[in-house]
Design a protein around this motif. Structure first.
Motif, PDB file in Angstrom:
ATOM      1  N   ARG A 203       0.827  -1.196   0.000  1.00  0.00           N
ATOM      2  CA  ARG A 203       0.000   0.000   0.000  1.00  0.00           C
ATOM      3  C   ARG A 203       0.868   1.254   0.000  1.00  0.00           C
ATOM      4  O   ARG A 203       2.052   1.212   0.323  1.00  0.00           O
ATOM      5  N   MET A 204       0.255   2.364  -0.362  1.00  0.00           N
ATOM      6  CA  MET A 204       0.954   3.642  -0.327  1.00  0.00           C
ATOM      7  C   MET A 204       1.278   4.033   1.118  1.00  0.00           C
ATOM      8  O   MET A 204       0.554   3.660   2.047  1.00  0.00           O
ATOM      9  N   ARG A 205       2.347   4.766   1.268  1.00  0.00           N
ATOM     10  CA  ARG A 205       2.665   5.262   2.597  1.00  0.00           C
ATOM     11  C   ARG A 205       1.554   6.201   3.065  1.00  0.00           C
ATOM     12  O   ARG A 205       0.949   6.912   2.257  1.00  0.00           O
ATOM     13  N   PRO A 206       1.264   6.228   4.357  1.00  0.00           N
ATOM     14  CA  PRO A 206       0.215   7.126   4.850  1.00  0.00           C
ATOM     15  C   PRO A 206       0.549   8.583   4.549  1.00  0.00           C
ATOM     16  O   PRO A 206       1.721   8.949   4.403  1.00  0.00           O
ATOM     17  N   ALA A 207      -0.494   9.404   4.458  1.00  0.00           N
ATOM     18  CA  ALA A 207      -0.322  10.805   4.054  1.00  0.00           C
ATOM     19  C   ALA A 207       0.630  11.557   4.979  1.00  0.00           C
ATOM     20  O   ALA A 207       1.321  12.478   4.544  1.00  0.00           O
ATOM     21  N   ARG A 208       0.683  11.160   6.244  1.00  0.00           N
ATOM     22  CA  ARG A 208       1.560  11.876   7.187  1.00  0.00           C
ATOM     23  C   ARG A 208       3.038  11.692   6.850  1.00  0.00           C
ATOM     24  O   ARG A 208       3.884  12.452   7.323  1.00  0.00           O
ATOM     25  N   ILE A 255       0.645  19.138  -2.083  1.00  0.00           N
ATOM     26  CA  ILE A 255       0.697  17.782  -1.526  1.00  0.00           C
ATOM     27  C   ILE A 255       1.550  17.763  -0.271  1.00  0.00           C
ATOM     28  O   ILE A 255       1.211  17.124   0.732  1.00  0.00           O
ATOM     29  N   GLN A 256       2.674  18.491  -0.296  1.00  0.00           N
ATOM     30  CA  GLN A 256       3.547  18.570   0.880  1.00  0.00           C
ATOM     31  C   GLN A 256       2.808  19.205   2.060  1.00  0.00           C
ATOM     32  O   GLN A 256       2.919  18.735   3.202  1.00  0.00           O
ATOM     33  N   ALA A 257       2.037  20.270   1.790  1.00  0.00           N
ATOM     34  CA  ALA A 257       1.286  20.939   2.855  1.00  0.00           C
ATOM     35  C   ALA A 257       0.220  20.015   3.436  1.00  0.00           C
ATOM     36  O   ALA A 257       0.018  19.965   4.657  1.00  0.00           O
ATOM     37  N   ILE A 258      -0.468  19.278   2.573  1.00  0.00           N
ATOM     38  CA  ILE A 258      -1.480  18.328   3.044  1.00  0.00           C
ATOM     39  C   ILE A 258      -0.833  17.252   3.912  1.00  0.00           C
ATOM     40  O   ILE A 258      -1.358  16.881   4.970  1.00  0.00           O
ATOM     41  N   GLY A 259       0.313  16.751   3.474  1.00  0.00           N
ATOM     42  CA  GLY A 259       1.033  15.767   4.275  1.00  0.00           C
ATOM     43  C   GLY A 259       1.441  16.316   5.630  1.00  0.00           C
ATOM     44  O   GLY A 259       1.414  15.594   6.636  1.00  0.00           O
ATOM     45  N   PHE A 260       1.801  17.589   5.667  1.00  0.00           N
ATOM     46  CA  PHE A 260       2.179  18.226   6.934  1.00  0.00           C
ATOM     47  C   PHE A 260       1.007  18.263   7.911  1.00  0.00           C
ATOM     48  O   PHE A 260       1.167  18.003   9.103  1.00  0.00           O
ATOM     49  N   PHE A 261      -0.182  18.572   7.391  1.00  0.00           N
ATOM     50  CA  PHE A 261      -1.361  18.602   8.260  1.00  0.00           C
ATOM     51  C   PHE A 261      -1.689  17.211   8.804  1.00  0.00           C
ATOM     52  O   PHE A 261      -2.063  17.061   9.975  1.00  0.00           O
ATOM     53  N   PHE A 262      -1.560  16.201   7.952  1.00  0.00           N
ATOM     54  CA  PHE A 262      -1.799  14.833   8.425  1.00  0.00           C
ATOM     55  C   PHE A 262      -0.745  14.425   9.457  1.00  0.00           C
ATOM     56  O   PHE A 262      -1.048  13.690  10.401  1.00  0.00           O
ATOM     57  N   PHE A 263       0.488  14.909   9.300  1.00  0.00           N
ATOM     58  CA  PHE A 263       1.543  14.614  10.267  1.00  0.00           C
ATOM     59  C   PHE A 263       1.214  15.223  11.622  1.00  0.00           C
ATOM     60  O   PHE A 263       1.331  14.570  12.674  1.00  0.00           O
ATOM     61  N   ILE A 264       0.807  16.488  11.621  1.00  0.00           N
ATOM     62  CA  ILE A 264       0.448  17.153  12.879  1.00  0.00           C
ATOM     63  C   ILE A 264      -0.720  16.440  13.544  1.00  0.00           C
ATOM     64  O   ILE A 264      -0.725  16.216  14.757  1.00  0.00           O
ATOM     65  N   ALA A 265      -1.735  16.085  12.744  1.00  0.00           N
ATOM     66  CA  ALA A 265      -2.912  15.413  13.298  1.00  0.00           C
ATOM     67  C   ALA A 265      -2.517  14.088  13.951  1.00  0.00           C
ATOM     68  O   ALA A 265      -3.038  13.728  15.017  1.00  0.00           O
ATOM     69  N   PRO A 275      -7.500  16.937   9.363  1.00  0.00           N
ATOM     70  CA  PRO A 275      -6.570  17.257   8.275  1.00  0.00           C
ATOM     71  C   PRO A 275      -7.231  17.245   6.897  1.00  0.00           C
ATOM     72  O   PRO A 275      -6.795  17.964   5.994  1.00  0.00           O
ATOM     73  N   ILE A 276      -8.287  16.449   6.745  1.00  0.00           N
ATOM     74  CA  ILE A 276      -9.007  16.455   5.467  1.00  0.00           C
ATOM     75  C   ILE A 276      -9.686  17.802   5.260  1.00  0.00           C
ATOM     76  O   ILE A 276      -9.666  18.367   4.160  1.00  0.00           O
ATOM     77  N   LEU A 277     -10.276  18.320   6.326  1.00  0.00           N
ATOM     78  CA  LEU A 277     -10.914  19.638   6.242  1.00  0.00           C
ATOM     79  C   LEU A 277      -9.885  20.737   5.994  1.00  0.00           C
ATOM     80  O   LEU A 277     -10.148  21.692   5.262  1.00  0.00           O
ATOM     81  N   LEU A 278      -8.703  20.586   6.605  1.00  0.00           N
ATOM     82  CA  LEU A 278      -7.648  21.577   6.409  1.00  0.00           C
ATOM     83  C   LEU A 278      -7.076  21.512   4.997  1.00  0.00           C
ATOM     84  O   LEU A 278      -6.535  22.508   4.492  1.00  0.00           O
ATOM     85  N   ALA A 279      -7.192  20.347   4.349  1.00  0.00           N
ATOM     86  CA  ALA A 279      -6.676  20.205   2.990  1.00  0.00           C
ATOM     87  C   ALA A 279      -7.531  20.958   1.979  1.00  0.00           C
ATOM     88  O   ALA A 279      -7.028  21.355   0.920  1.00  0.00           O
ATOM     89  N   LEU A 288      -1.799  29.307  -0.274  1.00  0.00           N
ATOM     90  CA  LEU A 288      -1.495  28.556   0.942  1.00  0.00           C
ATOM     91  C   LEU A 288      -0.470  27.448   0.692  1.00  0.00           C
ATOM     92  O   LEU A 288      -0.040  26.786   1.636  1.00  0.00           O
ATOM     93  N   ARG A 289      -0.057  27.277  -0.586  1.00  0.00           N
ATOM     94  CA  ARG A 289       0.994  26.305  -0.864  1.00  0.00           C
ATOM     95  C   ARG A 289       2.304  26.686  -0.177  1.00  0.00           C
ATOM     96  O   ARG A 289       3.213  25.856  -0.065  1.00  0.00           O
ATOM     97  N   ILE A 290       2.399  27.942   0.272  1.00  0.00           N
ATOM     98  CA  ILE A 290       3.592  28.398   0.982  1.00  0.00           C
ATOM     99  C   ILE A 290       3.868  27.529   2.209  1.00  0.00           C
ATOM    100  O   ILE A 290       5.011  27.375   2.637  1.00  0.00           O
ATOM    101  N   ILE A 291       2.807  26.929   2.773  1.00  0.00           N
ATOM    102  CA  ILE A 291       2.985  26.040   3.929  1.00  0.00           C
ATOM    103  C   ILE A 291       3.836  24.840   3.531  1.00  0.00           C
ATOM    104  O   ILE A 291       4.714  24.405   4.280  1.00  0.00           O
ATOM    105  N   GLY A 292       3.592  24.305   2.337  1.00  0.00           N
ATOM    106  CA  GLY A 292       4.378  23.182   1.856  1.00  0.00           C
ATOM    107  C   GLY A 292       5.830  23.570   1.610  1.00  0.00           C
ATOM    108  O   GLY A 292       6.750  22.798   1.900  1.00  0.00           O
TER     109      GLY A 292
END
Length: 309
Positions: A203-208, A255-265, A275-279, A288-292
């Motif tokens: 399987r794919m690595r988790p989003a975090r 994608i990097q920013a979304i992964g960051f939110f999943f990591f924090i969660a 994190p889905i809502l934050l994505a 907001l891509r600046i977060i990534g």
């Protein structure tokens, strides 16, 4: 044949998918067309695979001959992904192999069309646009509207030409994204199917755990410089390369920013829906891509882990 009933079912599903290519469901069908041959190719031997696929091609050839070419076109990436599944390769490498194969076929078709048939993509897109406008204007003209409506909307020969040029310019990125979407979607559906049939597919690595190379920031700067050096000439090869490079990297930063939110969660034990809502705003609000980018440049995840300790 170990899975004779399921194999027959997948053959029938493959038949309906190929036949639906002649309908208005073409776009949707294309997204799923790799799935049946991948499932059959992974779970069956070569002879059994041919026995399941060839009758389908014969029927399709009799009912809709042109769809055989489409089936053959998409059979190539299917067999590539089958090989990766049989080797138990990591999910990411399987997805990349499928996407790169589809992309290479796109490029090869454009090259063959250009060299052998003098195919001009800009002219083709421009003709489609003009034909679409003509088909719309004709019935409206009978009602007394028509060309005046399009004039009010700013649609004229120059705007059509500009739109056609923009469409051709964005084509490389569109081909890459389309190839990636088909490959990712196929793996997401195929992996659990193969698992239910006793075949382990990684399987794919988790989003975090999604993290891109830091070198992408330098590529982004290079793309920005290329765009400046093009001098606003959107039709130049340099401008096309810069435009598509920047668009692809911006998607990567999202994608990097979304992964960051999943990591924090995950680290904070937040609800998985947060994190889905934050994505959503990351996708809808491109700045907001600046977060990534910040997550790539600075060790934000290490800081989050240390603060938790």
């Amino acid at each position: 044949m170990k899975f004779r009933w399921s194999s027959a079912a997948w053959s029938v599903a493959y038949l309906f998918l190929l036949l639906s290519l002649s309908t208005s469901l073409l776009i949707i069908t294309t997204l799923f067309i790799l799935i049946p041959p991948i499932v059959l190719g992974t779970t069956l031997g070569r002879k059994q695979f041919l026995a399941s696929v060839l009758p389908v091609w014969v029927i399709v050839g009799l009912l809709s001959p042109i769809n055989i070419w489409i089936a053959a076109y998409f059979m190539i990436p299917s067999l590539v992904m089958v090989r990766w599944y049989r080797r138990r390769s990591p999910a990411f490498s399987t997805i990349v192999a499928g996407a790169c194969t589809i992309l290479a076929q796109f490029v090869l078709l454009l090259f063959i069309g250009k060299v052998l048939f003098s195919f001009n993509l800009y002219t083709y897109v421009n003709d489609i646009m003009n034909e679409a406008i003509h088909m719309t204007v004709s019935p409206l003209g009978e009602l007394g509207a028509g060309s005046s409506l399009f004039t009010d909307l700013g649609l004229n020969a120059d705007s059509v030409d500009e739109f056609s040029a923009r469409t051709v310019q964005i084509l490389p990125m569109a081909m890459i994204v389309f190839s990636a979407v088909i490959s990712v979607l196929t793996h997401s559906i195929v992996r659990p199917i193969l698992g239910s049939m006793g075949y382990v597919a990684p399987r794919m690595r988790p989003a975090r755990e999604w993290r891109l190379p830091k070198s992408l920031v330098w590529y982004y700067l290079i793309g920005f410089l290329l765009q400046m050096l093009s001098g606003g000439n959107d039709s130049s090869p340099m401008a096309m390369i810069a435009f598509n490079l920047l668009l692809l990297l911006q998607i990567g930063f999202m994608i990097q920013a979304i992964g960051f939110f999943f990591f924090i969660a995950h680290e904070r034990g937040w609800n998985k829906t947060l994190p889905i809502l934050l994505a959503i705003p990351i996708i809808l609000l491109p700045p907001l891509r600046i977060i990534g980018i910040i997550d790539l440049v600075f060790p934000l995840r290490e800081m989050v882990t240390k603060s938790r300790r």
